[in-house]
Motif scaffolding. Sequence first.
Motif, PDB file in Angstrom:
ATOM      1  N   ALA A  83       0.828  -1.209   0.000  1.00  9.27           N
ATOM      2  CA  ALA A  83       0.000   0.000   0.000  1.00  9.27           C
ATOM      3  C   ALA A  83       0.861   1.257   0.000  1.00  9.27           C
ATOM      4  CB  ALA A  83      -0.928  -0.005   1.215  1.00  9.27           C
ATOM      5  N   LEU A  84       1.933   1.235   0.804  1.00  7.36           N
ATOM      6  CA  LEU A  84       2.816   2.401   0.874  1.00  7.36           C
ATOM      7  C   LEU A  84       3.514   2.636  -0.465  1.00  7.36           C
ATOM      8  CD1 LEU A  84       3.960   4.544   2.822  1.00  7.36           C
ATOM      9  CD2 LEU A  84       5.833   2.971   3.294  1.00  7.36           C
ATOM     10  N   SER A  85       3.997   1.555  -1.078  1.00  8.27           N
ATOM     11  CA  SER A  85       4.670   1.690  -2.376  1.00  8.27           C
ATOM     12  C   SER A  85       3.703   2.189  -3.446  1.00  8.27           C
ATOM     13  CB  SER A  85       5.255   0.332  -2.780  1.00  8.27           C
ATOM     14  OG  SER A  85       5.900   0.426  -4.022  1.00  8.27           O
ATOM     15  N   LEU A  86       2.482   1.695  -3.404  1.00  3.58           N
ATOM     16  CA  LEU A  86       1.472   2.111  -4.379  1.00  3.58           C
ATOM     17  C   LEU A  86       1.172   3.602  -4.251  1.00  3.58           C
ATOM     18  CD1 LEU A  86      -0.200   0.533  -6.502  1.00  3.58           C
ATOM     19  CD2 LEU A  86      -2.047   0.444  -4.815  1.00  3.58           C
ATOM     20  N   GLN A  87       0.999   4.072  -3.017  1.00  8.88           N
ATOM     21  CA  GLN A  87       0.666   5.478  -2.791  1.00  8.88           C
ATOM     22  C   GLN A  87       1.838   6.397  -3.144  1.00  8.88           C
ATOM     23  OE1 GLN A  87      -2.475   6.549  -1.703  1.00  8.88           O
ATOM     24  NE2 GLN A  87      -1.632   8.499  -2.398  1.00  8.88           N
ATOM     25  N   ILE A  88       3.057   6.002  -2.742  1.00 10.14           N
ATOM     26  CA  ILE A  88       4.232   6.829  -3.038  1.00 10.14           C
ATOM     27  C   ILE A  88       4.495   6.890  -4.544  1.00 10.14           C
ATOM     28  CG2 ILE A  88       6.743   6.925  -2.792  1.00 10.14           C
ATOM     29  CD1 ILE A  88       6.407   6.007   0.070  1.00 10.14           C
ATOM     30  N   SER A  89       4.323   5.751  -5.234  1.00 12.65           N
ATOM     31  CA  SER A  89       4.511   5.744  -6.691  1.00 12.65           C
ATOM     32  C   SER A  89       3.525   6.682  -7.375  1.00 12.65           C
ATOM     33  CB  SER A  89       4.344   4.326  -7.237  1.00 12.65           C
ATOM     34  OG  SER A  89       5.345   3.483  -6.743  1.00 12.65           O
ATOM     35  N   ALA A  90       2.270   6.663  -6.907  1.00  5.20           N
ATOM     36  CA  ALA A  90       1.256   7.532  -7.504  1.00  5.20           C
ATOM     37  C   ALA A  90       1.588   9.003  -7.296  1.00  5.20           C
ATOM     38  CB  ALA A  90      -0.114   7.205  -6.902  1.00  5.20           C
ATOM     39  N   GLU A  91       2.074   9.345  -6.090  1.00  7.44           N
ATOM     40  CA  GLU A  91       2.403  10.745  -5.795  1.00  7.44           C
ATOM     41  C   GLU A  91       3.635  11.201  -6.577  1.00  7.44           C
ATOM     42  OE1 GLU A  91       0.632  12.840  -4.037  1.00  7.44           O
ATOM     43  OE2 GLU A  91      -0.868  11.312  -3.581  1.00  7.44           O
ATOM     44  N   LEU A  92       4.659  10.331  -6.633  1.00  8.97           N
ATOM     45  CA  LEU A  92       5.900  10.722  -7.300  1.00  8.97           C
ATOM     46  C   LEU A  92       5.769  10.738  -8.821  1.00  8.97           C
ATOM     47  CD1 LEU A  92       8.642   8.900  -5.190  1.00  8.97           C
ATOM     48  CD2 LEU A  92       7.914  11.289  -5.082  1.00  8.97           C
ATOM     49  N   SER A  93       4.849   9.923  -9.351  1.00 12.88           N
ATOM     50  CA  SER A  93       4.700   9.880 -10.817  1.00 12.88           C
ATOM     51  C   SER A  93       4.194  11.215 -11.353  1.00 12.88           C
ATOM     52  CB  SER A  93       3.745   8.757 -11.220  1.00 12.88           C
ATOM     53  OG  SER A  93       2.447   9.001 -10.684  1.00 12.88           O
ATOM     54  N   THR A  94       3.416  11.955 -10.548  1.00 13.92           N
ATOM     55  CA  THR A  94       2.946  13.278 -10.993  1.00 13.92           C
ATOM     56  C   THR A  94       4.090  14.269 -11.077  1.00 13.92           C
ATOM     57  OG1 THR A  94       2.483  13.928  -8.704  1.00 13.92           O
ATOM     58  CG2 THR A  94       0.682  12.913  -9.948  1.00 13.92           C
ATOM     59  N   LEU A  95       5.182  14.010 -10.356  1.00 19.34           N
ATOM     60  CA  LEU A  95       6.361  14.879 -10.387  1.00 19.34           C
ATOM     61  C   LEU A  95       7.455  14.338 -11.297  1.00 19.34           C
ATOM     62  CD1 LEU A  95       6.581  15.535  -6.520  1.00 19.34           C
ATOM     63  CD2 LEU A  95       5.521  17.013  -8.229  1.00 19.34           C
ATOM     64  N   LEU A  97       9.116  11.582 -10.634  1.00 25.40           N
ATOM     65  CA  LEU A  97      10.195  11.103  -9.757  1.00 25.40           C
ATOM     66  C   LEU A  97       9.903   9.724  -9.187  1.00 25.40           C
ATOM     67  CD1 LEU A  97      10.744  14.410  -7.730  1.00 25.40           C
ATOM     68  CD2 LEU A  97      12.183  13.533  -9.590  1.00 25.40           C
ATOM     69  N   LYS A  98       9.067   8.939  -9.852  1.00 25.16           N
ATOM     70  CA  LYS A  98       8.663   7.677  -9.247  1.00 25.16           C
ATOM     71  C   LYS A  98       9.799   6.653  -9.175  1.00 25.16           C
ATOM     72  CE  LYS A  98       6.779   5.285 -13.302  1.00 25.16           C
ATOM     73  NZ  LYS A  98       5.563   4.655 -13.843  1.00 25.16           N
ATOM     74  N   MET A  99      10.922   6.933  -9.831  1.00 30.81           N
ATOM     75  CA  MET A  99      12.055   6.027  -9.714  1.00 30.81           C
ATOM     76  C   MET A  99      12.665   6.049  -8.305  1.00 30.81           C
ATOM     77  SD  MET A  99      12.974   9.157 -10.848  1.00 30.81           S
ATOM     78  CE  MET A  99      12.801   9.096 -12.611  1.00 30.81           C
ATOM     79  N   TYR A 100      12.290   7.063  -7.500  1.00 32.63           N
ATOM     80  CA  TYR A 100      12.792   7.149  -6.127  1.00 32.63           C
ATOM     81  C   TYR A 100      11.825   6.528  -5.119  1.00 32.63           C
ATOM     82  CZ  TYR A 100      16.118  10.398  -8.155  1.00 32.63           C
ATOM     83  OH  TYR A 100      17.098  10.956  -8.929  1.00 32.63           O
ATOM     84  N   THR A 101      10.899   5.724  -5.605  1.00 36.45           N
ATOM     85  CA  THR A 101       9.945   5.059  -4.709  1.00 36.45           C
ATOM     86  C   THR A 101      10.654   4.196  -3.666  1.00 36.45           C
ATOM     87  OG1 THR A 101       8.253   5.029  -6.440  1.00 36.45           O
ATOM     88  CG2 THR A 101       8.000   3.455  -4.641  1.00 36.45           C
ATOM     89  N   TYR A 199      15.525  -0.196  -7.603  1.00 39.65           N
ATOM     90  CA  TYR A 199      14.793  -0.208  -6.322  1.00 39.65           C
ATOM     91  C   TYR A 199      15.682  -0.727  -5.195  1.00 39.65           C
ATOM     92  CZ  TYR A 199      11.243  -1.624  -2.871  1.00 39.65           C
ATOM     93  OH  TYR A 199      10.515  -1.779  -1.718  1.00 39.65           O
ATOM     94  N   TRP A 200      16.358  -1.868  -5.438  1.00 43.59           N
ATOM     95  CA  TRP A 200      17.192  -2.427  -4.374  1.00 43.59           C
ATOM     96  C   TRP A 200      18.449  -1.606  -4.139  1.00 43.59           C
ATOM     97  CZ3 TRP A 200      14.761  -5.130  -1.173  1.00 43.59           C
ATOM     98  CH2 TRP A 200      13.772  -6.036  -1.559  1.00 43.59           C
ATOM     99  N   SER A 201      18.952  -0.921  -5.192  1.00 44.12           N
ATOM    100  CA  SER A 201      20.127  -0.060  -4.978  1.00 44.12           C
ATOM    101  C   SER A 201      19.783   1.111  -4.057  1.00 44.12           C
ATOM    102  CB  SER A 201      20.645   0.454  -6.323  1.00 44.12           C
ATOM    103  OG  SER A 201      19.735   1.399  -6.893  1.00 44.12           O
ATOM    104  N   GLN A 202      18.544   1.625  -4.166  1.00 43.00           N
ATOM    105  CA  GLN A 202      18.125   2.693  -3.248  1.00 43.00           C
ATOM    106  C   GLN A 202      17.929   2.169  -1.830  1.00 43.00           C
ATOM    107  OE1 GLN A 202      15.189   5.676  -4.975  1.00 43.00           O
ATOM    108  NE2 GLN A 202      15.006   3.953  -6.399  1.00 43.00           N
ATOM    109  N   ILE A 203      17.427   0.928  -1.713  1.00 40.54           N
ATOM    110  CA  ILE A 203      17.286   0.321  -0.383  1.00 40.54           C
ATOM    111  C   ILE A 203      18.661   0.168   0.268  1.00 40.54           C
ATOM    112  CG2 ILE A 203      16.549  -1.730   0.883  1.00 40.54           C
ATOM    113  CD1 ILE A 203      14.238  -0.077  -0.135  1.00 40.54           C
ATOM    114  N   ARG A 204      19.649  -0.262  -0.509  1.00 38.13           N
ATOM    115  CA  ARG A 204      21.010  -0.390   0.033  1.00 38.13           C
ATOM    116  C   ARG A 204      21.561   0.967   0.462  1.00 38.13           C
ATOM    117  NH1 ARG A 204      21.676  -4.119  -4.240  1.00 38.13           N
ATOM    118  NH2 ARG A 204      22.610  -2.494  -5.537  1.00 38.13           N
ATOM    119  N   ASP A 205      21.250   2.020  -0.297  1.00 41.38           N
ATOM    120  CA  ASP A 205      21.766   3.355   0.039  1.00 41.38           C
ATOM    121  C   ASP A 205      21.243   3.865   1.382  1.00 41.38           C
ATOM    122  OD1 ASP A 205      23.175   3.411  -2.288  1.00 41.38           O
ATOM    123  OD2 ASP A 205      21.667   4.557  -3.413  1.00 41.38           O
ATOM    124  N   ILE A 206      19.982   3.509   1.723  1.00 43.71           N
ATOM    125  CA  ILE A 206      19.422   4.045   2.988  1.00 43.71           C
ATOM    126  C   ILE A 206      19.736   3.133   4.182  1.00 43.71           C
ATOM    127  CG2 ILE A 206      17.597   5.321   1.829  1.00 43.71           C
ATOM    128  CD1 ILE A 206      16.475   2.281   3.605  1.00 43.71           C
TER     129      ILE A 206
END
Length: 278
Positions: A83-95, A97-101, A199-206
């Motif tokens: 649910a969180l990924s779905l909502q964040i993707s929807a919000e970022l796609s309008t900008l 920037l959804k690659m930063y989900t 996606y996993w490269s961003q997970i590793r970064d945080i």
Amino acid sequence: MGFLGAKDICHRKRYNYDNYKFIVMNFRENIARLQDFYLLSIKAPIGIFRRPFYFTEMIEQMDYMGTGSLFIIVLVSLFIGMALSLQISAELSTLGLKMYTGKLVGVSIIREIGPVSIALSFAGRVGSGMASEIGSMVLGHQVDILRVHGVNPVKKLVTPRVVSAVLMLPILTVIGDAVSLFGGYYIAVFVSHQSGSFYWSQIRDIMDFKNIFSGIAKPFIFGYFISCISCYMGLATRGGARGLRKATTTAVVFSTIVIIVADFMMTRALLLLLGESV
């Protein structure tokens, strides 16, 4: 009041006096309960350093809290992550920037949503179970029998539960966070059509010390609060089946409130401790 007779005035004074007396007695009773709770919260963890040791009870409680809660935690975490990924993707796609989900999902799950949601699920299942089990023992005079035989009820009943909750909730949180991240990955890749490797490269970064420490420190405190509140409510059970229902409900409600308040206070303290600006 001129229209009141002497008898009415006397009744009103008596009514006001009874109300005042009730408020004072209720205040004293609440102070005494708060004091009992503090003493229980201190004595329970100290009990692990004093004989006798109840390892069998502790292993049983760890199995009940850990293995018994695993399916619920996995199920809740999976859908929260999706649910969180779905909502964040929807919000970022309008900008655009959804690659930063992955980055936003990872930070949100590991630092805040994962520990809090799993602690609330833990309080609903394990906290209510502890309060009802100990409350049933109080109503069935099993706790009195322990005292007659020279067994300390706090050490035998409360200490194993507090230690087990403090140990098992962080483990469940780590498992739940991992499941949530996989749920977020599924939505990001198969629904939002993003790159899985990115996606996993961003997970590793945080996955740095600040995020991991913030996410791991909270479950220890949440587990301690949930177990102490639930055990205290169980030991304070009075009044038969209705009292048991009240104790169980109160344990869950108080645990929920304490988790939310403690999360805010710990988040603020950790931000200051780790040198992060707001």
